[in-house]
Structure formats: structure tokens, C-alpha cells
Scaffold this active site. Sequence first.
Site, PDB file in Angstrom:
ATOM      1  CD  GLU A   1     -31.138   7.964   4.313  1.00 24.87           C
ATOM      2  OE1 GLU A   1     -31.769   8.474   4.556  1.00 24.87           O
ATOM      3  OE2 GLU A   1     -31.105   7.665   6.105  1.00 24.87           O
TER       4      GLU A   1
ATOM      5  CG  HIS B   1     -35.357   6.693   2.172  1.00 23.31           C
ATOM      6  ND1 HIS B   1     -37.128   6.962   2.573  1.00 23.31           N
ATOM      7  CD2 HIS B   1     -35.461   6.995   3.276  1.00 23.31           C
ATOM      8  CE1 HIS B   1     -37.343   6.213   3.847  1.00 23.31           C
ATOM      9  NE2 HIS B   1     -36.164   6.981   4.361  1.00 23.31           N
TER      10      HIS B   1
ATOM     11  CD  GLU C   1     -38.125   4.100   7.117  1.00 22.05           C
ATOM     12  OE1 GLU C   1     -37.019   3.878   7.451  1.00 22.05           O
ATOM     13  OE2 GLU C   1     -37.829   5.110   6.784  1.00 22.05           O
TER      14      GLU C   1
END
Lengths: 501, 501
Positions: free
Chosen positions: B266, B269, B295
Site C-alpha cells: 500500500e 500506491h 499496481e
Amino acid sequence: MTVREAAEKLEKLEQKLNAYNHAMGVMYYDSATAAPAGSAAGRGETLGVLSGTYYELFAAPDVGVLLETILSNRDEIDTLTAKKAEIMKRDYDETSKIPQEEYVAFTKLCSDAENVWHRAKKENDFAAFAPYIDQIVETLIRFAGYYSPGQDPYDVWLSQNERGLTQKTLDAFFESLRGKIVPLLQRIQAEGIEIDDSFLHQEYPIEKQKAFSDYLMQVMQIDRNYCAIGETEHPFTTNFNKYDVRITTHYYTEHPEFSMYSVIHEGGHALYELHTGDELIGSCLATGTSMGVHESQSRLFENMVGRSEAFISYIFPKMQEIFGPQLQNVTAHQMYLALNKCEPSLIRTEADELTYALHIMVRYEIEKKLFKGEAKAKDLPGLWAEMMRAYLGIEVPDDTSGVLQDSHWSNAQMGYFPSYAIGSAYAAQFVAHLKRDIDMEKAISSGNLKPVEDWLCEKIWRFGRGMDPEEILLNACGEPFNPTYYTDYLEEKFSAIYGLK
Amino acid sequence: MTVREAAEKLEKLEQKLNAYNHAMGVMYYDSATAAPAGSAAGRGETLGVLSGTYYELFAAPDVGVLLETILSNRDEIDTLTAKKAEIMKRDYDETSKIPQEEYVAFTKLCSDAENVWHRAKKENDFAAFAPYIDQIVETLIRFAGYYSPGQDPYDVWLSQNERGLTQKTLDAFFESLRGKIVPLLQRIQAEGIEIDDSFLHQEYPIEKQKAFSDYLMQVMQIDRNYCAIGETEHPFTTNFNKYDVRITTHYYTEHPEFSMYSVIHEGGHALYELHTGDELIGSCLATGTSMGVHESQSRLFENMVGRSEAFISYIFPKMQEIFGPQLQNVTAHQMYLALNKCEPSLIRTEADELTYALHIMVRYEIEKKLFKGEAKAKDLPGLWAEMMRAYLGIEVPDDTSGVLQDSHWSNAQMGYFPSYAIGSAYAAQFVAHLKRDIDMEKAISSGNLKPVEDWLCEKIWRFGRGMDPEEILLNACGEPFNPTYYTDYLEEKFSAIYGLK
């Protein structure tokens, strides 16, 4: 427009207004619980767009027309719809009286003031914050003139927070309160009785304190399916609807009583919001009626339930079970005394039940002076020190723990503090009447608060904003506000604790 | 309307749209992290109002006019404004092609489907959920016809998630991938090498895991001032603007690697969102360009940084310091092997790096069949079992750990899974090119990821949605998508770990 059409439009409007309030409420909650520190600017922009849209929706002239249509044809419509329209008309008249530019400028002023206050408090820099106080007071006096020209501006703001409340009522209330509390406190200090609360100030692991919070919520019969606990610097309660209420607390490793009473206090607010009537859902009536009545419920649970010997005796075995070693050699009675220890202190939110009202009085007297023009912001540190000495007998070392301690003034919440004290007095009056119907002591000592909560729901909670505070008091007690219950309660309780005759 | 006026209107519109997206995003985040369980209905109503208003604002005919005004006068306006208008026009054309009633009905269908899916997964009751899959597929096929009449509907949805992606590309990609992974896996299993990861499955206290998360965020150079960590059932990242990004994780006492790789994944991201260009702030360009590229960043950090031996060796002393006794007799190399252990398993989100793509292929093949009408929902459990056997060599005991495991289909996210696998392949291609400019190994082993992040920012992050995935690849690598980098990378890495020749 027929009255039926107007009622339908009202319902659609309320749905929209609810949505904006809900979204803004969640953003506020998120900002206090989860948002990263640097995210304020973007959130400010979004809240600006949403509150602007809210204002446009609500203050639109055709809203006035539809409310008028309903109110001038009350006999053709059900009483609930008429009541909704009546309360919304009150809000509408107030909102639409403030010119939009002034409303937006005021929102900006408060947002700037709050930012400066945070820094000023941290850096003990009252001078940085002072100009905002003067600007806020000036704006509030101007707005009071829009709301109710000719009325005393501070009375206007008292009534904004607690409908019908005036300086006349408060002056009398605080005078009687001061007449009881100050001598009582002097006697306690003169007797030189020291309550031992040292066992509270050991290490109480936060995970265990969290389990204790869950237990307290359970004893209070709060449905966790609709009420979550978050963590914030300062505890508060917020609600988006009766199926989504949030309370927050703050855990201090060496002060388990802080979170304990935050949970019980905020839990009292939550119970009120969780029990407004189902028929009010989605309407402007579906929330507590006033700050004072709200505070009466939180203080009732915090002090009259949560600091009672019956309650502490009931929960004490569970406290021992959860916390273990720290409470090995402590009795329930010792815990009761420790949790009710009185001591004049600097910070309002840490004050005990007895001295709390004195902190409110300091703020009330200062606000009166600001609104009368008898003081400017620059005079406040001096006034604060003087009154803390006169009321609580203590010296204020700096502005951070003095005039800068509370956030309220930075949010323009003036006329708001008195409702804290009024709430405690309402609570005592409610309890006195509740005890005529219910064996409260027995309910508490058996750990079943349901009869107490049922009574409060029946007399207070279910009406939401459908009754004003004065009506709530009449409905619950059959008499108007009477502060004697509160002064009697304080005298009786603290005389017993400190063994005064 | 002049092009200048149109540009000003565009900016105001974007500000409003941002506000609604921001508010809805916070409500979604709050629902996953903090809201009480029973609050869904009220939130649904509010989201309905906000998304309806968003649709009205965005799909209005005059928005089309202002975008046209800018695009037909591109030479009179700066390139950034033209780019914003171009991307927004793409969104506008799509949104405004769906009739509002169908859009609202679809939102409702997804919301119902998600509720049913939660229950169905818990109760292993695929039959309850199946009708929703069929309805969702039917709606998506219909919508694909609105978006791009005549085009293969599944290609339309692949391209919705990853612009330009087709079944033709994916079929070739997955075939080459399967041709490498399946034999590699068979060799690993045939060799019978067992990696010991038992030391990972002791008790790792959650407070310590949280400290470890903070450390990982620091190593990744993520500015916590703009990025918070929350806790949810399933980890995810969301962002409201580049100064407010949220990642979530889930702590399992006996699986510290779960939160470790959730945070790193995460975090990848988050880095992307935190580094979109300042000039894009407030516009529709200020976010990652596609699911696949997003991704690629999360998988690059998770696998190519976070599961590299250089990284694990660098952080291992800190792991020992934080966790203490559990890692006393473990070496960094043992930790590296344990964190890269391959084993076919049932659950996609728990799959290792090597078998992960096989899970995606199962979903891809099933989605193709649904869109071609070669399968209906009722056939899915059978198909699922068959493919899991063929691809991963394992038996599926029930639908909960089979076809019901992912939430995606209940949200109508079809054509979405492939971007997970594509992302890993992009990542390998980016890394191959990054290594030509930067000594990545050295950057990682010295704990200074800055050169790596600077490269990614320069080539990818700063453009936001200003470049499509294909343009990003060309910009970063000077060549189109080439999956060979990924298959080579997997073969090299896992041959070494398992000592295959």
C-alpha cells in the site's frame, strides 16, 4: 403550492440537508481521529464547497415559502410535520438573516482563529490569538443584531445555545451556586482531609483500559452496533443519525479515570442521540434539543450514576479483574473516594465535580464583559488570573493553562460554556424526579440501568428537538428550572465524602 | 463562450467535483475503518444524494459544451488545460452515455450485491449471490454497448481498467506466464525443498508490529504528514488529494509478514499518489493513471524492493531490535527465504509472488466465459474447482475459500483482476530499465531508496493521469509493454531461492 406539496418538498429538502450534514460530520470526525496532520487545507476547500451548497439549499427564498405554506395551514397537516416546519422555520429565519458574504467570512475567520489558537496554546502566545477574540466578539454582536435587533447581544447568544436562557437566570443561578460551592470548598480545605488516590496513578495498560471501556459501554446498555468509540486529543460525541453515533476518548497510561469518565460522559450524550424517536428520523427534530439538556444527560451519567458509590461498588470487581495487580489492596469505598476527590485546579476539563462550575463562572463573567465592551481581548489574561484567584484560590502560571486552555472561543462558541453548568443543574433536577418513580440506587447497584434509561427516554430522549428545554423540564419534572436541586445535591454528597457536618 | 471562459468554468467545476469525491471518499474510508456496523443504511442514503448531485453536475450538457470549446481551440490555450479537458471529456462521454436511471439502478444493484456477498461468503452460500453475478454481467455488457458499440464487451471493460488492454494482449501474456510458472512450480515441488518459516508464526505483539509499520514507512520515505495508516479487514489505499493519502493494514498476531507486506504494498500506491505533479492539483489529472500502473508501483515495492535479499538484510537488524526474542536465532538469509516461500494456496491475497498470477488467470478465464455467454453464475463453482486444480494443483473445499473469496464481482469490478498481473509485469519492465540508470541494489542495501523513488517520480508518478499506461511505458522504458522481463525475473529469482539449475 398545497400544504401537501409543501410537506413533500420539505421531506426532500431535509434528505438533502441531512446528506450534507452527514458528509461534513464524517469529515470532521475523520479529521479528529484519522486524517494526517498536513491534510487540513484540502479538507477546508471541500468543506467550503459543501457548506456553501448547504447554505444555498437551505437559505433559498422558496424554502421560506414552503415553510410558511405549512405553518399557515397547520390544521390541514399532521402535528409532527407542523412541528418539523416550525423548528426548521426558526433555523431558516436565523440562517437567512445573515448575508451570505458575512456568513462565509465568518466561517473563514473561525477557521483561521482555530489554527492560530492551536499554535498560540502550544507556544503560550496569547498576543497572537487576542485579535481574533476581538473580531469574533464584534461579529457575534453584529449577528445578534440580525437575529434579534434590540435584544442584549449576549442574551441572544445564550439563547442560541440554550433556548430561553438569559443573563438574569444565569446570574441568579451562579450566585446561588457560588454561595454554596466556595464555602464548601473552604471547609474541605480547612479540615485538611487528604483522600488517597495514589493507586490511580500507576501504569494501567491501554489495552486493558480499552477492555474496560467496552465493559462500561455494556453496563450503560449502549448498542455498539450503532455507536463506535474513537480516540482523540479531546473526547467528544458526534452523531450523523440515530444509527450512527460516535464517541471518543483519550487514554492516559497513568490516569485510567480520565478515559473512564470520558466514556461514561460521552456515553450519556450517545444514549440521548441513540434514543430520539423513530418518527423523527431524517428530520431536523432527530437530535438532542439543546446543549444544556445534552450536557444534563452526559453529566447525569458521569456524576450521578458514574461517580455514585452504588455504581463504583458494582463495577469494582470487574475493574479488579481487568486491571489485576494495581487494585489488589484497594477497596470499592477507597475507589469511590479517590474518584470523587476535590481539589482546585487549573484546567476545566480535569476539574472535579464540585469545582467544575467555578471554572464555568470564570468564563461566563469574562464573556459578559466582552459583550458589554467592558473588556477587550488584551485584558483577558489579567481578568483570568484575578478570577481564578477569587473563585478557586489558585494562581495561573501561564496563558496555556489559563485563558488559552479551551478551544471554544476560537470557534466563536460564546454563550456556550454556561450550558455545561446548567446541564449539571438540570441533571440534579431530573434525578430528583426520577427517584420519585424509580429506585435508582437499586437499579445502579444491581447493574441494571434499564429502568433509569427508560425513564429518561420516556421523559426526554424520544422528543429530540420536538420540545424546547423549558418544555422538557416541565414534561419531566412538572416544574420549571430550579437550581436548588443541584446545590443541595453537591452539599449533601461532598459533606458526606469529606465528613463535614 | 470564449476558450478562456471555458477554462475558468472547468476549474470551478473541478473544484466542485473534487469536493464531492473527497466527501464520498472519506465516508467510504470511515465506513471501513471506524463506522459502527449498523450504520450502513444511513450512509447509503447520503452517498445516494451526493453521487446523484455529482452525476447532475458532471453529466450536464453544458459541461460537454465547455469541454468542446476548449478542445476545438487547443492552440489558444496552455497544454495542461487542454490535457485536463481531454481526459475529462473522455470521462464525460462515458458518464453521460449511461442514462441516469440505469446509472442509479446499477449503483443500487452493486450495493445490494455487496451486502449479499458479505453474508454469502460468511455462510458459504453461493446460490444466494449467484443471481447478482448474472445481473451484473448483463448490465456490464449493456453498458459496454453504450460506451463502445460494436466492440467486444469484455475488451471494453478491460480497457476501462487499463486503457488499451485487450484479450489478445492478455491471452498472449498469460500463456507465456503460465508456460513459465507452472513448470517452475512443478520443479520446486518435485525437488521437495522445504523452506522453514516456522519462526514467523509465533506471537508478534501488535504494538510491536505497529512500531515496525512506522519504521517501514520511514524506510520508504513516505511523509506521514500526508499519509496515515488505518486498520481494516482488507488492506487498501485511498487518496483524497496529494496531501491526504490513507493506507490501511491488518495485524495478525501470528503472521507479522501479512502487515509487513501490506504496508509496503500500500505504501507503493501511496508514494505514487503523494508524488503526482503540483501543477495537477485539483484537476482530474491528479491521480494515478490506471489500475495496472498503480499496481506496478505497489508490486515493485512489495516484491522487487521489499522481498529482495538486499532489503531484508538491511531491515533485519531493526526487526530483531523491535521484536526481540522471536528472531534471536534467525539470520537475515533465513528471513529472506521464509518471506519468499512458494506454496500453492487457496486464497489470492495470501498467495506468494510466484503463484499469485495463477490466481488471476483463474478469474480472467471465468470472466471471459461470462462475457461470452459460455458460462452463467451457476457454473462458477465447478469452473473454479476445475481451474484451481489445473493451474495450482489444489482442491477447493468450499465456495467461501473459492469463488466467493474476493469482493470484486460484488462491486461489478470485472476486467479488473488482470491489472494486478499486468502491474507485476510492468514493474519488472520498469525495474529492468531503472537498473540501467541506477544502482538499485546499492540503494536498497544502504537503506536509501531516494534514487529509486526519484527515478520513478521522474518517469511515472509526476504525470498522474496526464499519460496513458502505454505512454508511461514508452516514456519510462522507451519501448512498449513486454512481459518477458517479468517471466525472466520470476525464473531467475525462484530458481536461485530453490537452488534449481
